[in-house]
Write a protein that holds these residues in place. Sequence first.
Motif, mmCIF file in Angstrom:
data_model
loop_
_atom_site.group_PDB
_atom_site.id
_atom_site.type_symbol
_atom_site.label_atom_id
_atom_site.label_comp_id
_atom_site.label_asym_id
_atom_site.label_seq_id
_atom_site.Cartn_x
_atom_site.Cartn_y
_atom_site.Cartn_z
ATOM 1 N N ALA A 82 0.857 -1.318 -0.032
ATOM 2 C CA ALA A 82 -0.018 0.129 0.093
ATOM 3 C C ALA A 82 0.853 1.311 -0.047
ATOM 4 N N PHE A 83 0.533 2.356 -0.703
ATOM 5 C CA PHE A 83 1.449 3.398 -0.827
ATOM 6 C C PHE A 83 0.445 4.679 -1.002
ATOM 7 N N THR A 84 1.260 5.665 -0.957
ATOM 8 C CA THR A 84 0.450 7.233 -1.110
ATOM 9 C C THR A 84 1.169 7.922 -1.955
ATOM 10 N N VAL A 85 0.346 8.617 -2.923
ATOM 11 C CA VAL A 85 1.228 9.738 -3.623
ATOM 12 C C VAL A 85 0.676 11.122 -3.435
ATOM 13 N N ARG A 86 1.374 11.901 -3.363
ATOM 14 C CA ARG A 86 0.866 13.558 -3.039
ATOM 15 C C ARG A 86 0.920 14.204 -4.351
ATOM 16 N N ASP A 87 1.984 13.935 -5.395
ATOM 17 C CA ASP A 87 2.233 14.681 -6.725
ATOM 18 C C ASP A 87 1.283 14.195 -7.500
ATOM 19 N N ASP A 88 0.502 15.125 -8.045
ATOM 20 C CA ASP A 88 -0.378 14.789 -9.254
ATOM 21 C C ASP A 88 0.246 14.106 -10.364
ATOM 22 N N GLN A 89 1.124 14.674 -10.585
ATOM 23 C CA GLN A 89 2.035 14.267 -11.920
ATOM 24 C C GLN A 89 2.542 12.785 -11.867
ATOM 25 N N VAL A 90 2.768 12.499 -10.644
ATOM 26 C CA VAL A 90 3.314 11.165 -10.474
ATOM 27 C C VAL A 90 2.208 10.298 -10.699
ATOM 28 N N ALA A 91 1.068 10.618 -9.931
ATOM 29 C CA ALA A 91 -0.055 9.781 -10.073
ATOM 30 C C ALA A 91 -0.636 9.637 -11.287
ATOM 31 N N ALA A 92 -0.532 10.489 -12.364
ATOM 32 C CA ALA A 92 -0.618 10.585 -13.664
ATOM 33 C C ALA A 92 -0.014 9.477 -14.397
ATOM 34 N N SER A 93 1.154 9.720 -13.794
ATOM 35 C CA SER A 93 2.071 8.693 -14.670
ATOM 36 C C SER A 93 1.918 7.071 -14.354
ATOM 37 N N ILE A 94 1.478 6.986 -12.989
ATOM 38 C CA ILE A 94 1.018 5.691 -12.399
ATOM 39 C C ILE A 94 -0.286 5.246 -13.130
ATOM 40 N N ASN A 95 -1.218 6.018 -13.285
ATOM 41 C CA ASN A 95 -2.333 5.627 -13.910
ATOM 42 C C ASN A 95 -2.133 5.476 -15.420
ATOM 43 N N SER A 96 -1.089 6.035 -16.174
ATOM 44 C CA SER A 96 -0.955 5.734 -17.442
ATOM 45 C C SER A 96 -0.423 4.365 -17.718
ATOM 46 N N ALA A 97 0.391 3.881 -16.674
ATOM 47 C CA ALA A 97 1.194 2.514 -16.738
ATOM 48 C C ALA A 97 0.388 1.414 -16.005
ATOM 49 N N MET A 98 -1.034 1.792 -15.714
ATOM 50 C CA MET A 98 -1.597 0.494 -15.134
ATOM 51 C C MET A 98 -1.867 -0.531 -15.955
ATOM 52 N N GLY A 99 -1.551 -1.733 -15.500
ATOM 53 C CA GLY A 99 -1.515 -2.805 -16.443
ATOM 54 C C GLY A 99 -0.220 -3.487 -16.512
ATOM 55 N N LYS A 100 0.782 -2.529 -16.672
ATOM 56 C CA LYS A 100 2.073 -2.788 -17.015
ATOM 57 C C LYS A 100 2.893 -3.022 -15.676
ATOM 58 N N ARG A 101 3.950 -3.643 -15.835
ATOM 59 C CA ARG A 101 4.962 -4.009 -14.719
ATOM 60 C C ARG A 101 5.774 -2.685 -14.420
ATOM 61 N N VAL A 102 5.605 -2.087 -13.064
ATOM 62 C CA VAL A 102 6.221 -0.856 -13.002
ATOM 63 C C VAL A 102 7.114 -1.130 -11.770
ATOM 64 N N ALA A 103 8.265 -0.116 -11.671
ATOM 65 C CA ALA A 103 8.980 0.053 -10.201
ATOM 66 C C ALA A 103 8.493 1.297 -9.841
ATOM 67 N N LEU A 104 8.221 1.406 -8.739
ATOM 68 C CA LEU A 104 7.845 2.626 -7.866
ATOM 69 C C LEU A 104 9.190 2.870 -6.887
ATOM 70 N N VAL A 127 8.014 6.782 -11.017
ATOM 71 C CA VAL A 127 7.729 5.611 -11.245
ATOM 72 C C VAL A 127 8.384 5.389 -12.725
ATOM 73 N N ARG A 128 8.641 4.106 -12.815
ATOM 74 C CA ARG A 128 8.996 3.673 -14.362
ATOM 75 C C ARG A 128 8.500 2.327 -14.775
ATOM 76 N N VAL A 129 8.403 2.412 -16.013
ATOM 77 C CA VAL A 129 7.918 0.970 -16.642
ATOM 78 C C VAL A 129 8.988 -0.101 -16.733
ATOM 79 N N VAL A 130 8.838 -1.301 -16.273
ATOM 80 C CA VAL A 130 9.782 -2.123 -16.272
ATOM 81 C C VAL A 130 9.552 -3.030 -17.333
#
Length: 131
Positions: A82-104, A127-130
Amino acid sequence: MNEPGKKPRSWRRRLLISCGGLLVLAAVGFVLYVWAAWSYSYSNGERAGYVQKLSRKGWLCKTWEGELAMANLPGAMPQVFAFTVRDDQVAASINSAMGKRVALHYEEHRGLPTSCFGETPYFITDVRVVE
């Protein structure tokens, strides 16, 4: 003893002034504690997996709260981070990578006094897509 021409100070006034001073001192102490807890990172690192949930939550203080499913072995039960994101840009990056393997990349801040900062002590900063 009172000097001529001066009013004697009442005990109520002295009590009110000292209570006000204590309140100001407590407020300054609270602000310094929150600043120190937010400035100092207890730990940081990366977790990899699949984001299975990301939602914006909170009554007054809106934060992004999410879950990362980390599967160590194929077919094994995933461990949920479980995690928290305070930055909207980071949240948008996570949202766009939904369904892919990511490294947070996260920073852990322990001791924050309220859930206004987030529901978890783990704050995602990148966040980066693996592949």
